[in-house]
Design a protein around this motif. Structure first.
Motif, mmCIF file in Angstrom:
data_model
loop_
_atom_site.group_PDB
_atom_site.id
_atom_site.type_symbol
_atom_site.label_atom_id
_atom_site.label_comp_id
_atom_site.label_asym_id
_atom_site.label_seq_id
_atom_site.Cartn_x
_atom_site.Cartn_y
_atom_site.Cartn_z
ATOM 1 N N SER A 93 2.906 -3.972 3.311
ATOM 2 C CA SER A 93 3.079 -5.400 3.048
ATOM 3 C C SER A 93 4.569 -5.721 2.951
ATOM 4 C CB SER A 93 2.381 -5.801 1.745
ATOM 5 O OG SER A 93 3.126 -5.330 0.640
ATOM 6 N N PRO A 94 4.958 -6.948 3.262
ATOM 7 C CA PRO A 94 6.370 -7.322 3.148
ATOM 8 C C PRO A 94 6.922 -7.122 1.735
ATOM 9 C CG PRO A 94 5.198 -8.970 4.411
ATOM 10 C CD PRO A 94 4.160 -8.032 3.846
ATOM 11 N N MET A 95 6.092 -7.318 0.700
ATOM 12 C CA MET A 95 6.562 -7.102 -0.672
ATOM 13 C C MET A 95 6.871 -5.629 -0.918
ATOM 14 S SD MET A 95 3.993 -9.545 -0.502
ATOM 15 C CE MET A 95 2.539 -8.713 -1.071
ATOM 16 N N ALA A 96 5.983 -4.752 -0.437
ATOM 17 C CA ALA A 96 6.212 -3.312 -0.597
ATOM 18 C C ALA A 96 7.457 -2.887 0.181
ATOM 19 C CB ALA A 96 4.990 -2.525 -0.133
ATOM 20 N N GLN A 97 7.632 -3.442 1.379
ATOM 21 C CA GLN A 97 8.822 -3.116 2.171
ATOM 22 C C GLN A 97 10.090 -3.551 1.455
ATOM 23 O OE1 GLN A 97 8.012 -4.992 5.963
ATOM 24 N NE2 GLN A 97 7.274 -3.058 6.817
ATOM 25 N N ASP A 114 3.873 -5.189 10.368
ATOM 26 C CA ASP A 114 2.856 -5.509 11.374
ATOM 27 C C ASP A 114 1.491 -5.680 10.711
ATOM 28 O OD1 ASP A 114 2.297 -5.961 14.118
ATOM 29 O OD2 ASP A 114 1.668 -3.890 14.432
ATOM 30 N N VAL A 115 1.491 -5.950 9.404
ATOM 31 C CA VAL A 115 0.262 -5.978 8.628
ATOM 32 C C VAL A 115 -0.661 -7.144 8.970
ATOM 33 C CG1 VAL A 115 1.153 -7.272 6.622
ATOM 34 C CG2 VAL A 115 -0.684 -5.600 6.317
ATOM 35 N N VAL A 116 -0.130 -8.281 9.358
ATOM 36 C CA VAL A 116 -0.957 -9.475 9.530
ATOM 37 C C VAL A 116 -1.829 -9.394 10.779
ATOM 38 C CG1 VAL A 116 -0.946 -11.977 9.821
ATOM 39 C CG2 VAL A 116 0.654 -10.909 8.224
ATOM 40 N N GLU A 117 -1.207 -9.283 11.936
ATOM 41 C CA GLU A 117 -1.962 -9.314 13.193
ATOM 42 C C GLU A 117 -1.979 -7.975 13.929
ATOM 43 O OE1 GLU A 117 -0.867 -12.716 15.593
ATOM 44 O OE2 GLU A 117 -0.497 -13.878 13.775
ATOM 45 N N ALA A 118 -1.163 -7.039 13.492
ATOM 46 C CA ALA A 118 -1.048 -5.733 14.151
ATOM 47 C C ALA A 118 -0.738 -5.895 15.637
ATOM 48 C CB ALA A 118 -2.302 -4.894 13.939
ATOM 49 N N GLU A 119 -0.002 -6.943 15.965
ATOM 50 C CA GLU A 119 0.321 -7.233 17.373
ATOM 51 C C GLU A 119 1.213 -6.156 17.979
ATOM 52 O OE1 GLU A 119 2.037 -10.944 20.040
ATOM 53 O OE2 GLU A 119 2.255 -11.032 17.877
ATOM 54 N N PHE A 120 2.213 -5.709 17.234
ATOM 55 C CA PHE A 120 3.079 -4.642 17.726
ATOM 56 C C PHE A 120 2.254 -3.381 17.977
ATOM 57 C CE2 PHE A 120 5.706 -0.893 16.546
ATOM 58 C CZ PHE A 120 6.585 -0.909 17.615
ATOM 59 N N GLY A 121 1.437 -3.000 17.001
ATOM 60 C CA GLY A 121 0.621 -1.804 17.131
ATOM 61 C C GLY A 121 -0.287 -1.834 18.340
ATOM 62 N N GLU A 122 -0.894 -2.976 18.585
ATOM 63 C CA GLU A 122 -1.794 -3.097 19.738
ATOM 64 C C GLU A 122 -1.036 -3.103 21.058
ATOM 65 O OE1 GLU A 122 -4.759 -6.156 19.573
ATOM 66 O OE2 GLU A 122 -5.293 -5.659 17.507
ATOM 67 N N ILE A 128 -3.784 2.731 14.711
ATOM 68 C CA ILE A 128 -4.855 3.677 14.413
ATOM 69 C C ILE A 128 -5.992 2.879 13.780
ATOM 70 C CG2 ILE A 128 -5.524 5.721 13.098
ATOM 71 C CD1 ILE A 128 -2.509 6.549 13.244
ATOM 72 N N LYS A 129 -7.073 2.750 14.515
ATOM 73 C CA LYS A 129 -8.190 1.895 14.109
ATOM 74 C C LYS A 129 -8.748 2.275 12.737
ATOM 75 C CE LYS A 129 -12.816 0.492 15.489
ATOM 76 N NZ LYS A 129 -13.902 0.710 16.439
ATOM 77 N N GLU A 130 -8.986 3.548 12.529
ATOM 78 C CA GLU A 130 -9.640 4.002 11.306
ATOM 79 C C GLU A 130 -8.793 3.805 10.048
ATOM 80 O OE1 GLU A 130 -11.443 6.146 14.757
ATOM 81 O OE2 GLU A 130 -9.404 5.658 14.142
ATOM 82 N N ARG A 131 -7.498 3.700 10.195
ATOM 83 C CA ARG A 131 -6.620 3.582 9.026
ATOM 84 C C ARG A 131 -5.829 2.276 9.004
ATOM 85 N NH1 ARG A 131 -4.839 9.515 7.421
ATOM 86 N NH2 ARG A 131 -6.867 10.489 7.655
ATOM 87 N N ARG A 132 -5.814 1.559 10.119
ATOM 88 C CA ARG A 132 -5.056 0.317 10.299
ATOM 89 C C ARG A 132 -3.571 0.494 9.951
ATOM 90 N NH1 ARG A 132 -5.404 -4.718 11.994
ATOM 91 N NH2 ARG A 132 -4.317 -6.353 10.915
ATOM 92 N N TYR A 133 -3.035 1.616 10.369
ATOM 93 C CA TYR A 133 -1.585 1.768 10.340
ATOM 94 C C TYR A 133 -1.123 2.344 11.658
ATOM 95 C CZ TYR A 133 -2.283 6.549 8.294
ATOM 96 O OH TYR A 133 -2.652 7.833 8.015
#
Length: 178
Positions: A93-97, A114-122, A128-133
């Motif tokens: 999250s941006p706060m954690a960052q 990239d937490v909101v839309e994961a656009e960069f990741g996609e 990683i689908k199973e972990r969303r990171y």
């Protein structure tokens, strides 16, 4: 439609699914939106257009390897031309960052989420689908928006070859200024 690649990557002894296609050297770097501290939307490629851009994808800043990697790129950035811009991208999250960057003294690397839309990741085939990171990887985008360096690390625990990345960024800078 987004590509789903089952069993494309291994975390420990378990295969996981990656979302998106891998990019390669010579491709136009896909544009993406992330969020910065305060949830401000940022578009790293557009905001740094005309520069050489290093994109360092990490799973989470709260892990030892991601911590070391981001600190190392921050140290390296101090000795680089202002025409080389470094972004570290995670799904923290941006706060954690913001908390982590303050504690780590990160002042040269742009850390975005990239937490909101994961656009960069996609778009870069890292989610990683199973972990969303994100899977760990490093990309260099030349001044013209073309990928000049692509390195998908074979394991989440592997660090990039920092000297190789910095040399490739300098080569990309020199290739566009001569």
């Amino acid at each position: 439609m987004t590509t789903v690649r089952p069993n494309a990557f291994k975390i420990g002894d378990t295969f996981v699914t990656l979302i998106g296609d891998e990019v390669k050297v010579g491709d136009t770097a896909p544009s993406f939106t992330c969020v910065a501290p305060g949830w401000k939307k940022v578009r790293p490629l557009e905001e740094s257009q005309g520069n050489v851009i290093i994109l360092s994808a990490v799973p989470s800043l709260d892990t030892d390897v991601c911590d070391r990697e981001t600190r190392r790129f921050n140290q390296e950035a101090a000795g680089l031309s202002d025409d080389i811009v470094i972004y570290t991208i995670s799904t923290d999250s941006p706060m954690a960052q913001a908390r982590w960057c303050g504690a780590a003294g990160i002042d040269k690397v742009n850390v975005v989420s990239d937490v909101v839309e994961a656009e960069f990741g996609e778009k870069y085939g890292l989610l990683i689908k199973e972990r969303r990171y994100l899977r760990r990887a490093v990309f260099i985008v030349g001044r013209d928006g073309t990928l000049t360096y692509v390195n998908y690390l074979p394991s989440l625990g592997d660090e990039p070859d920092y000297d190789e990345v910095i040399a490739a960024a300098k080569a990309a800078l020199n290739a566009t200024t001569t």
